[in-house]
Scaffold this motif. Structure first.
Motif, mmCIF file in Angstrom:
data_model
loop_
_atom_site.group_PDB
_atom_site.id
_atom_site.type_symbol
_atom_site.label_atom_id
_atom_site.label_comp_id
_atom_site.label_asym_id
_atom_site.label_seq_id
_atom_site.Cartn_x
_atom_site.Cartn_y
_atom_site.Cartn_z
ATOM 1 N N ARG A 12 -0.967 -41.725 -10.152
ATOM 2 C CA ARG A 12 -2.373 -42.096 -10.296
ATOM 3 C C ARG A 12 -3.259 -40.913 -10.662
ATOM 4 N N TYR A 13 -2.910 -39.730 -10.149
ATOM 5 C CA TYR A 13 -3.735 -38.541 -10.349
ATOM 6 C C TYR A 13 -2.863 -37.376 -10.820
ATOM 7 N N PRO A 14 -2.389 -37.440 -12.069
ATOM 8 C CA PRO A 14 -1.421 -36.442 -12.544
ATOM 9 C C PRO A 14 -1.961 -35.012 -12.628
ATOM 10 N N ASP A 15 -3.259 -34.821 -12.622
ATOM 11 C CA ASP A 15 -3.822 -33.474 -12.702
ATOM 12 C C ASP A 15 -4.068 -32.838 -11.333
ATOM 13 N N THR A 16 -3.594 -33.494 -10.262
ATOM 14 C CA THR A 16 -3.759 -32.961 -8.915
ATOM 15 C C THR A 16 -3.073 -31.608 -8.799
ATOM 16 N N GLN A 17 -3.735 -30.663 -8.141
ATOM 17 C CA GLN A 17 -3.153 -29.345 -7.912
ATOM 18 C C GLN A 17 -2.898 -29.175 -6.421
ATOM 19 N N VAL A 18 -1.800 -28.508 -6.083
ATOM 20 C CA VAL A 18 -1.447 -28.259 -4.691
ATOM 21 C C VAL A 18 -1.091 -26.798 -4.511
ATOM 22 N N LEU A 19 -1.031 -26.379 -3.252
ATOM 23 C CA LEU A 19 -0.598 -25.024 -2.958
ATOM 24 C C LEU A 19 0.893 -24.883 -3.216
ATOM 25 N N SER A 20 1.329 -23.702 -3.517
ATOM 26 C CA SER A 20 2.732 -23.428 -3.767
ATOM 27 C C SER A 20 3.526 -23.381 -2.463
ATOM 28 N N THR A 21 4.805 -23.759 -2.545
ATOM 29 C CA THR A 21 5.699 -23.603 -1.398
ATOM 30 C C THR A 21 6.306 -22.199 -1.377
ATOM 31 N N GLU A 22 5.977 -21.387 -2.351
ATOM 32 C CA GLU A 22 6.447 -19.996 -2.409
ATOM 33 C C GLU A 22 5.543 -19.153 -1.512
ATOM 34 N N THR A 23 5.766 -19.233 -0.207
ATOM 35 C CA THR A 23 4.880 -18.581 0.761
ATOM 36 C C THR A 23 5.401 -17.242 1.264
ATOM 37 N N GLY A 24 6.669 -16.954 0.986
ATOM 38 C CA GLY A 24 7.256 -15.742 1.526
ATOM 39 C C GLY A 24 7.905 -15.959 2.881
ATOM 40 N N TYR A 25 7.822 -17.174 3.404
ATOM 41 C CA TYR A 25 8.438 -17.512 4.690
ATOM 42 C C TYR A 25 9.617 -18.434 4.460
ATOM 43 N N ARG A 26 10.628 -18.314 5.315
ATOM 44 C CA ARG A 26 11.778 -19.211 5.240
ATOM 45 C C ARG A 26 11.414 -20.507 5.948
ATOM 46 N N ARG A 27 11.166 -21.516 5.175
ATOM 47 C CA ARG A 27 10.820 -22.814 5.732
ATOM 48 C C ARG A 27 11.210 -23.881 4.732
ATOM 49 N N ASP A 28 11.741 -24.968 5.235
ATOM 50 C CA ASP A 28 12.130 -26.088 4.375
ATOM 51 C C ASP A 28 10.915 -26.997 4.186
ATOM 52 N N TYR A 29 10.208 -26.817 3.083
ATOM 53 C CA TYR A 29 9.026 -27.619 2.822
ATOM 54 C C TYR A 29 9.364 -29.020 2.324
ATOM 55 N N GLU A 30 10.634 -29.298 2.133
ATOM 56 C CA GLU A 30 11.072 -30.640 1.749
ATOM 57 C C GLU A 30 11.211 -31.546 2.979
ATOM 58 N N ARG A 31 11.237 -30.957 4.176
ATOM 59 C CA ARG A 31 11.414 -31.701 5.422
ATOM 60 C C ARG A 31 10.071 -31.889 6.107
ATOM 61 N N ASP A 32 9.795 -33.105 6.528
ATOM 62 C CA ASP A 32 8.558 -33.410 7.239
ATOM 63 C C ASP A 32 8.699 -32.979 8.693
ATOM 64 N N PRO A 33 7.944 -31.961 9.143
ATOM 65 C CA PRO A 33 8.081 -31.506 10.531
ATOM 66 C C PRO A 33 7.570 -32.533 11.543
ATOM 67 N N TYR A 34 6.842 -33.534 11.091
ATOM 68 C CA TYR A 34 6.290 -34.549 11.980
ATOM 69 C C TYR A 34 6.936 -35.916 11.764
ATOM 70 N N ALA A 35 8.128 -35.930 11.192
ATOM 71 C CA ALA A 35 8.820 -37.203 10.950
ATOM 72 C C ALA A 35 8.963 -37.970 12.255
ATOM 73 N N GLY A 36 8.574 -39.228 12.256
ATOM 74 C CA GLY A 36 8.674 -40.064 13.437
ATOM 75 C C GLY A 36 7.533 -39.913 14.424
ATOM 76 N N TYR A 37 6.626 -38.978 14.167
ATOM 77 C CA TYR A 37 5.539 -38.716 15.106
ATOM 78 C C TYR A 37 4.655 -39.949 15.321
ATOM 79 N N ALA A 38 4.346 -40.667 14.266
ATOM 80 C CA ALA A 38 3.455 -41.826 14.393
ATOM 81 C C ALA A 38 4.050 -42.901 15.288
ATOM 82 N N GLU A 39 5.379 -43.016 15.301
ATOM 83 C CA GLU A 39 6.034 -44.039 16.109
ATOM 84 C C GLU A 39 6.268 -43.609 17.554
ATOM 85 N N HIS A 40 6.197 -42.321 17.819
ATOM 86 C CA HIS A 40 6.441 -41.794 19.163
ATOM 87 C C HIS A 40 5.197 -42.008 20.018
ATOM 88 N N PRO A 41 5.336 -42.432 21.275
ATOM 89 C CA PRO A 41 4.157 -42.744 22.091
ATOM 90 C C PRO A 41 3.329 -41.530 22.528
#
Length: 77
Positions: A12-41
């Motif tokens: 819908r918005y092909p010109d959207t710009q985002v921050l780079s995942t090239e942060t210099g830190y070892r982190r898997d930005y493909e993984r959602d750190p909050y996966a399942g959070y909405a369903e957890h009580p």
């Protein structure tokens, strides 16, 4: 307000710009750190919840502040 998958957003918005995942830190930005959070009580980051007791702490609401007045609404499924 709407929630969208990134792929749908980009269609819908092909010109959207985002921050780079090239942060210099070892982190898997493909993984959602909050996966399942909405369903957890429990909340990970408690806040001073002043919502009426019939609403869950994670109830999604939209709030509007207009001058000195405020209103919040939630979606009904």
């Amino acid at each position: 307000m709407s929630l969208s998958r990134w792929s749908n957003w980009l269609q819908r918005y092909p010109d959207t710009q985002v921050l780079s995942t090239e942060t210099g830190y070892r982190r898997d930005y493909e993984r959602d750190p909050y996966a399942g959070y909405a369903e957890h009580p429990n909340v990970y980051f408690p806040v001073a919840n002043q919502a009426p007791s019939q609403y869950h702490q994670k109830e999604m609401v939209m709030g509007v502040l207009f001058g000195d007045s405020a209103v919040a609404s939630h979606s009904v499924s």
